[in-house]
Design a protein around this motif. Sequence first.
Motif, PDB file in Angstrom:
ATOM      1  N   VAL A 133      20.755  36.772  -3.822  1.00  0.00           N
ATOM      2  CA  VAL A 133      21.112  35.491  -3.216  1.00  0.00           C
ATOM      3  C   VAL A 133      22.429  35.665  -2.467  1.00  0.00           C
ATOM      4  CG1 VAL A 133      21.699  33.067  -3.598  1.00  0.00           C
ATOM      5  CG2 VAL A 133      19.936  34.153  -5.003  1.00  0.00           C
ATOM      6  N   THR A 134      22.458  35.229  -1.223  1.00  0.00           N
ATOM      7  CA  THR A 134      23.665  35.340  -0.411  1.00  0.00           C
ATOM      8  C   THR A 134      24.566  34.127  -0.620  1.00  0.00           C
ATOM      9  OG1 THR A 134      22.892  34.126   1.546  1.00  0.00           O
ATOM     10  CG2 THR A 134      22.264  36.427   1.386  1.00  0.00           C
ATOM     11  N   TRP A 135      25.867  34.371  -0.444  1.00  0.00           N
ATOM     12  CA  TRP A 135      26.874  33.305  -0.437  1.00  0.00           C
ATOM     13  C   TRP A 135      27.746  33.539   0.784  1.00  0.00           C
ATOM     14  CZ3 TRP A 135      27.391  29.228  -3.904  1.00  0.00           C
ATOM     15  CH2 TRP A 135      26.459  29.237  -4.947  1.00  0.00           C
ATOM     16  N   ASN A 136      27.384  32.895   1.889  1.00  0.00           N
ATOM     17  CA  ASN A 136      28.118  33.039   3.145  1.00  0.00           C
ATOM     18  C   ASN A 136      28.917  31.759   3.380  1.00  0.00           C
ATOM     19  OD1 ASN A 136      25.150  34.423   3.765  1.00  0.00           O
ATOM     20  ND2 ASN A 136      26.907  35.697   4.267  1.00  0.00           N
ATOM     21  N   ARG A 137      30.245  31.860   3.189  1.00  0.00           N
ATOM     22  CA  ARG A 137      31.116  30.698   3.306  1.00  0.00           C
ATOM     23  C   ARG A 137      32.029  30.850   4.516  1.00  0.00           C
ATOM     24  NH1 ARG A 137      31.720  31.877  -2.995  1.00  0.00           N
ATOM     25  NH2 ARG A 137      31.415  33.918  -2.030  1.00  0.00           N
ATOM     26  N   HIS A 138      32.080  29.816   5.360  1.00  0.00           N
ATOM     27  CA  HIS A 138      32.891  29.838   6.576  1.00  0.00           C
ATOM     28  C   HIS A 138      33.909  28.697   6.512  1.00  0.00           C
ATOM     29  CE1 HIS A 138      28.913  31.453   8.436  1.00  0.00           C
ATOM     30  NE2 HIS A 138      29.556  32.391   7.791  1.00  0.00           N
ATOM     31  N   PHE A 139      35.172  29.022   6.760  1.00  0.00           N
ATOM     32  CA  PHE A 139      36.252  28.050   6.724  1.00  0.00           C
ATOM     33  C   PHE A 139      36.877  27.996   8.116  1.00  0.00           C
ATOM     34  CE2 PHE A 139      35.622  29.991   2.644  1.00  0.00           C
ATOM     35  CZ  PHE A 139      35.752  28.970   1.708  1.00  0.00           C
TER      36      PHE A 139
ATOM     37  N   PHE B  37      39.668  27.074  10.340  1.00  0.00           N
ATOM     38  CA  PHE B  37      41.054  26.671  10.543  1.00  0.00           C
ATOM     39  C   PHE B  37      41.277  26.391  12.031  1.00  0.00           C
ATOM     40  CE2 PHE B  37      40.992  29.036   6.604  1.00  0.00           C
ATOM     41  CZ  PHE B  37      41.853  28.328   5.780  1.00  0.00           C
ATOM     42  N   ARG B  38      42.435  25.894  12.387  1.00  0.00           N
ATOM     43  CA  ARG B  38      42.694  25.524  13.786  1.00  0.00           C
ATOM     44  C   ARG B  38      42.572  26.703  14.737  1.00  0.00           C
ATOM     45  NH1 ARG B  38      47.858  21.305  13.783  1.00  0.00           N
ATOM     46  NH2 ARG B  38      46.816  19.614  12.639  1.00  0.00           N
ATOM     47  N   SER B  39      43.055  27.866  14.297  1.00  0.00           N
ATOM     48  CA  SER B  39      43.102  29.004  15.222  1.00  0.00           C
ATOM     49  C   SER B  39      42.053  30.063  14.953  1.00  0.00           C
ATOM     50  CB  SER B  39      44.497  29.659  15.162  1.00  0.00           C
ATOM     51  OG  SER B  39      44.779  30.124  13.848  1.00  0.00           O
ATOM     52  N   LYS B  40      41.324  29.955  13.826  1.00  0.00           N
ATOM     53  CA  LYS B  40      40.359  31.009  13.518  1.00  0.00           C
ATOM     54  C   LYS B  40      39.371  30.542  12.465  1.00  0.00           C
ATOM     55  CE  LYS B  40      43.864  33.358  12.490  1.00  0.00           C
ATOM     56  NZ  LYS B  40      44.805  34.466  12.229  1.00  0.00           N
ATOM     57  N   VAL B  41      38.282  31.282  12.356  1.00  0.00           N
ATOM     58  CA  VAL B  41      37.297  31.039  11.309  1.00  0.00           C
ATOM     59  C   VAL B  41      37.402  32.188  10.307  1.00  0.00           C
ATOM     60  CG1 VAL B  41      34.855  30.807  10.759  1.00  0.00           C
ATOM     61  CG2 VAL B  41      35.745  29.832  12.884  1.00  0.00           C
ATOM     62  N   ARG B  42      37.568  31.835   9.040  1.00  0.00           N
ATOM     63  CA  ARG B  42      37.630  32.841   7.997  1.00  0.00           C
ATOM     64  C   ARG B  42      36.319  32.849   7.221  1.00  0.00           C
ATOM     65  NH1 ARG B  42      41.176  36.564   9.409  1.00  0.00           N
ATOM     66  NH2 ARG B  42      43.376  35.966   9.137  1.00  0.00           N
ATOM     67  N   HIS B  43      35.945  34.038   6.727  1.00  0.00           N
ATOM     68  CA  HIS B  43      34.692  34.226   5.997  1.00  0.00           C
ATOM     69  C   HIS B  43      34.985  34.670   4.569  1.00  0.00           C
ATOM     70  CE1 HIS B  43      32.432  34.232   9.853  1.00  0.00           C
ATOM     71  NE2 HIS B  43      33.541  34.798  10.302  1.00  0.00           N
ATOM     72  N   PHE B  44      34.167  34.180   3.660  1.00  0.00           N
ATOM     73  CA  PHE B  44      34.219  34.649   2.272  1.00  0.00           C
ATOM     74  C   PHE B  44      32.764  34.835   1.855  1.00  0.00           C
ATOM     75  CE2 PHE B  44      35.750  33.519  -2.314  1.00  0.00           C
ATOM     76  CZ  PHE B  44      35.511  34.813  -2.704  1.00  0.00           C
ATOM     77  N   ASP B  45      32.300  36.083   1.939  1.00  0.00           N
ATOM     78  CA  ASP B  45      30.883  36.381   1.748  1.00  0.00           C
ATOM     79  C   ASP B  45      30.653  37.159   0.452  1.00  0.00           C
ATOM     80  OD1 ASP B  45      30.455  35.186   4.180  1.00  0.00           O
ATOM     81  OD2 ASP B  45      30.305  37.076   5.287  1.00  0.00           O
ATOM     82  N   ALA B  46      29.462  36.990  -0.087  1.00  0.00           N
ATOM     83  CA  ALA B  46      29.079  37.724  -1.288  1.00  0.00           C
ATOM     84  C   ALA B  46      27.560  37.731  -1.401  1.00  0.00           C
ATOM     85  CB  ALA B  46      29.689  37.095  -2.538  1.00  0.00           C
TER      86      ALA B  46
ATOM     87  N   THR C 285      11.433  36.421   7.374  1.00  0.00           N
ATOM     88  CA  THR C 285      11.937  36.863   8.678  1.00  0.00           C
ATOM     89  C   THR C 285      12.911  35.869   9.296  1.00  0.00           C
ATOM     90  OG1 THR C 285      10.032  35.861   9.815  1.00  0.00           O
ATOM     91  CG2 THR C 285       9.828  38.162   9.130  1.00  0.00           C
ATOM     92  N   ASP C 286      13.150  34.743   8.627  1.00  0.00           N
ATOM     93  CA  ASP C 286      14.047  33.721   9.160  1.00  0.00           C
ATOM     94  C   ASP C 286      15.496  33.921   8.731  1.00  0.00           C
ATOM     95  OD1 ASP C 286      11.890  32.393  10.360  1.00  0.00           O
ATOM     96  OD2 ASP C 286      11.487  31.239   8.528  1.00  0.00           O
ATOM     97  N   ILE C 287      15.748  34.806   7.775  1.00  0.00           N
ATOM     98  CA  ILE C 287      17.110  35.004   7.293  1.00  0.00           C
ATOM     99  C   ILE C 287      17.916  35.720   8.375  1.00  0.00           C
ATOM    100  CG2 ILE C 287      18.552  36.063   5.525  1.00  0.00           C
ATOM    101  CD1 ILE C 287      16.154  35.906   3.636  1.00  0.00           C
ATOM    102  N   PRO C 288      19.019  35.130   8.848  1.00  0.00           N
ATOM    103  CA  PRO C 288      19.786  35.763   9.931  1.00  0.00           C
ATOM    104  C   PRO C 288      20.460  37.046   9.474  1.00  0.00           C
ATOM    105  CG  PRO C 288      20.940  33.836   9.069  1.00  0.00           C
ATOM    106  CD  PRO C 288      19.585  33.838   8.438  1.00  0.00           C
ATOM    107  N   ASP C 289      20.645  37.970  10.400  1.00  0.00           N
ATOM    108  CA  ASP C 289      21.244  39.263  10.070  1.00  0.00           C
ATOM    109  C   ASP C 289      22.647  39.102   9.506  1.00  0.00           C
ATOM    110  OD1 ASP C 289      18.992  40.616  10.881  1.00  0.00           O
ATOM    111  OD2 ASP C 289      19.745  40.984  12.918  1.00  0.00           O
ATOM    112  N   HIS C 290      23.410  38.110  10.011  1.00  0.00           N
ATOM    113  CA  HIS C 290      24.797  37.968   9.563  1.00  0.00           C
ATOM    114  C   HIS C 290      24.899  37.574   8.094  1.00  0.00           C
ATOM    115  CE1 HIS C 290      24.154  33.564  10.318  1.00  0.00           C
ATOM    116  NE2 HIS C 290      24.921  33.487   9.244  1.00  0.00           N
ATOM    117  N   ALA C 291      23.803  37.077   7.525  1.00  0.00           N
ATOM    118  CA  ALA C 291      23.830  36.630   6.135  1.00  0.00           C
ATOM    119  C   ALA C 291      23.768  37.794   5.157  1.00  0.00           C
ATOM    120  CB  ALA C 291      22.681  35.667   5.870  1.00  0.00           C
ATOM    121  N   LYS C 292      23.260  38.930   5.598  1.00  0.00           N
ATOM    122  CA  LYS C 292      23.092  40.077   4.703  1.00  0.00           C
ATOM    123  C   LYS C 292      24.259  41.049   4.851  1.00  0.00           C
ATOM    124  CE  LYS C 292      18.023  39.883   4.694  1.00  0.00           C
ATOM    125  NZ  LYS C 292      16.773  40.649   4.899  1.00  0.00           N
TER     126      LYS C 292
END
Length: 225
Positions: free
Chosen positions: A88-94, A96-105, A210-217
């Motif tokens: 199971v993926t955990w793709n978290r996007h935050f 912020f004003r100047s950037k997007v941070r990722h916390f994936d697992a 086949t619907d799971i995006p590549d960025h999620a893995k």
Amino acid sequence: MASIYERALGEEFGRLHPRIRERFGFGSEDGVASIGAGVMHRIWASKWTALPLLIGTSRHIMFPESGTEIPFTIENYAYRDGYGRETVTWNRHFTFRSKVRHFDATMIYSSRRRRIVDYLGNKQHLAVDLELEAAPNGGIRIRSSDQRFYEGWLQFPFPAGLTGTAEVCEWFDDAEDAYKISVNVSNPVFGPVFGYQGTFRAQLVPCGRTDIPDHAKPLREELRE
């Protein structure tokens, strides 16, 4: 087939709020994903650990920024990885004003360890054992324990003084018709390291293999648990 979280919780899974059981109860054969969005009311990080947190951003493992009312999205996809493990993926996007941070697992259930193993980041270098229990409010409570580093031939357990222990609770608030999340990471030497608290809404959506995006893995998969 029981989800990896139902396997880890056993009979306690039935004590979870129905909406929490929904979010944590699907697997790769169910043809759905959980997609959510909301706001982190507070995100904080210790200035003493800013450098290691900044280094972690290259692997999508936490980040040093702080703020309030930060837009947040979360994507949970279930699939069988290259080793046949239910994942199971955990793709978290935050945002912020100047950037997007990722916390994936990515999480698996380890039959050998008899618990969830959480691979942090986008290259599965850091494997963390998780202890799960049902919270009194019907939420799911997660606590991290032993941590191991894997990179090629290199592998070693992290000493307790160099790791952070995460305390996580996710629950469903009926009055707000929304999920709530609280995450706190602390270190035995430096004390509080990183955390966030927020509110989000999520729903199950149709999702074929086949619907799971590549960025999620993850960019690489680690067999060692």
